[in-house]
Design an enzyme around this catalytic site. Structure first.
Site, PDB file in Angstrom:
ATOM      1  N   HIS A 237       0.681  -0.939   0.026  1.00 47.82           N
ATOM      2  CA  HIS A 237       0.046   0.145   0.001  1.00 47.82           C
ATOM      3  C   HIS A 237       0.848   1.208  -0.029  1.00 47.82           C
ATOM      4  CE1 HIS A 237      -3.729   2.264   0.192  1.00 47.82           C
ATOM      5  NE2 HIS A 237      -3.179   3.092   0.740  1.00 47.82           N
ATOM      6  N   HIS A 264       2.872  10.881   2.808  1.00 44.95           N
ATOM      7  CA  HIS A 264       2.403  11.829   1.603  1.00 44.95           C
ATOM      8  C   HIS A 264       3.181  13.014   1.489  1.00 44.95           C
ATOM      9  CE1 HIS A 264      -0.989   9.267   0.852  1.00 44.95           C
ATOM     10  NE2 HIS A 264      -1.595   9.223   1.795  1.00 44.95           N
ATOM     11  N   HIS A 343      20.804  51.676  -9.909  1.00 49.14           N
ATOM     12  CA  HIS A 343      20.597  50.400  -9.135  1.00 49.14           C
ATOM     13  C   HIS A 343      21.707  49.303  -9.713  1.00 49.14           C
ATOM     14  CE1 HIS A 343      18.565  46.490  -8.468  1.00 49.14           C
ATOM     15  NE2 HIS A 343      17.722  47.357  -7.464  1.00 49.14           N
TER      16      HIS A 343
END
Ligand SMILES: [Zn+2]
Length: 438
Positions: A237, A264, A343
């Site tokens: 599973h 999970h 900048h």
């Protein structure tokens, strides 16, 4: 060798059952879907019947089961039906449901395999895409969980499951093919530890839960209505869940998953890492030449579409479109750009927000092409998941990629975008647009 083709289901087929969390009746129906559609859930019980892409970007929670959602719409416990579709080789389908959760069935993937076989599996005209694992990847989770992904020609999983105090330690290694899945993996049922479910039962959170749809482990005792289907049903599973969670990648994997105490959360983390790797590769694989002609747009043609002008036009050329959802643009970043003056003085780097602006402009060109009208203009509404990964310097060539991921009527659109310099992603963002008349 002929390429492997994409597959969908041959016709609609469904079944009804109980949903695990609410205990209410739910009907699930599979429908065929066109190539490159992927797997989508459709909530038939809600107004406008919204759909949710079974994609890792839509992952919401991973506690006990995997929940995906878009906006306020959710679908819970998606992993078993996705596992069956993925392992049985269905690439494209709509999973229609009249509740927020598929029927739990017997807690395994067997009912889904049966409904897939009832619907039939048919080949489509377009090849499948694969994500080939090229180098080892490694994800570490909580309480000793980890996943390692290794290169392999096939999709294979080697899993070790271990319960509290290492009770019920089981190991299984197998290639995942439709035949193996149907026989060895799909029948394996969900198992829970009594101490984990007792508080949930007390809070009435698993109304549909019973010994008919889960195996309950209490101490050393295994409680279930039907005896164990395999001596090592638990690890089987776990493999079933890994396949279902990795299906959220939306692409087949060629690789070997080595999983220890998976869950999970760690499964989803691997799907996310693979998705990022897929994006990076797609960006790097795109040709870096600047064709003129078919599909390409030069600066003049761009300015016929976009109202932006120097110094705010952030795309020099559109290199091309791919289908109706993808576009690539390019911007040469020169030391002459006005923003470099401030900048920053002596240390010029391109502001990240202007890269987002470049993405928005390139995406707008695509939206314009879709709408086929210049009487309306797309306004930039929001930017999510914005990341600036590397600085952009004068002399760099910025390749700007935009992919339309969602449109709602002709009012809203979403695009996933990223900028690449020298084969590395320098920035990325998910942008949303609304359209208004000019
Ligand atoms: Zn499961």
């Amino acid at each position: 060798m002929a390429p492997e083709l994409q597959h969908t289901v041959g016709k609609a087929a469904g079944f009804s059952g109980t949903s695990l969390h609410t205990g209410e009746k739910v009907t699930l129906k599979l429908h065929p879907a066109p190539v490159d559609h992927g797997i989508k859930f459709k909530r038939k019980d809600l107004q406008d019947e919204p759909t949710i892409d079974a994609k890792i970007d839509n992952l919401k929670t991973v506690e006990r089961a995997t929940t995906i959602g878009e906006g306020s719409v959710r679908v819970h416990t998606v992993e078993h039906v996705l596992s069956a579709l993925s392992a049985m080789g269905v690439d494209n389908a709509v999973i229609e449901m009249d509740a927020n959760e598929p029927p739990i069935g017997d807690g395994s993937a067997r009912p889904y395999v049966e409904v897939i076989k009832k619907a039939g599996i048919v080949a489509q005209e377009t090849p499948r895409t694969f994500l080939d694992v090229r180098e080892p990847m490694h994800i570490e989770g909580k309480s000793g969980a980890f996943l390692i992904l290794l290169p392999d020609e096939t999709f294979r999983i080697s899993c070790t499951q271990a319960g509290p105090n290492n009770r019920f330690t089981q190991y299984l290694s197998t290639e995942i093919t439709p035949a193996v899945f149907e026989r060895e993996i799909a029948p394996a049922r969900t198992f829970v530890y009594y101490e984990d479910v007792q508080p949930l039962m007390d809070k009435n959170l698993i109304k549909g839960g019973s010994l008919e749809n889960a195996v309950v482990v209490r101490g050393d005792a295994v409680l279930s209505k039907e005896p164990l289907r395999f001596p090592d049903e638990f690890v089987r599973h776990k493999i079933l869940d890994i396949i279902g969670d990795l299906a959220l990648l939306g692409q087949r994997i060629r690789g070997h998953v080595v999983a220890v105490k998976p869950g999970h959360a760690v499964n989803a983390e691997l799907a996310r890492a693979l998705s990022r790797e897929g994006t990076r590769r797609a960006a790097v694989a795109t040709p870096r030449t600047g064709p003129i002609g078919d599909g390409a747009l030069d600066a003049d043609q761009i300015m016929e579409i976009l109202p932006h002008r120097y110094p705010f036009l952030m795309v020099d050329r559109i290199l091309g479109f791919e289908g109706k959802t993808k576009v690539t643009g390019v911007k040469s970043v020169s030391i002459g750009e006005p923003f470099f003056q401030g900048h920053f003085p002596g240390h010029p780097v391109m502001p990240g927000v202007l890269q987002v602006e470049a993405m928005a402009q390139v995406a707008s060109v695509l939206l314009f092409k879709l709408a086929e009208t210049s009487s309306r203009i797309g306004y930039f509404m929001s930017a999510d998941d914005v990341k600036f990964r590397k600085p952009v310097f004068p002399g760099d060539t910025l390749f700007v990629y935009a992919e339309l991921t969602k449109t709602r009527g002709n009012r809203l659109a979403k695009a996933k975008c990223h900028c690449v310099v020298n084969d590395a992603i320098v920035s990325e963002a998910e942008l949303m647009f609304t359209f208004v008349d000019k």
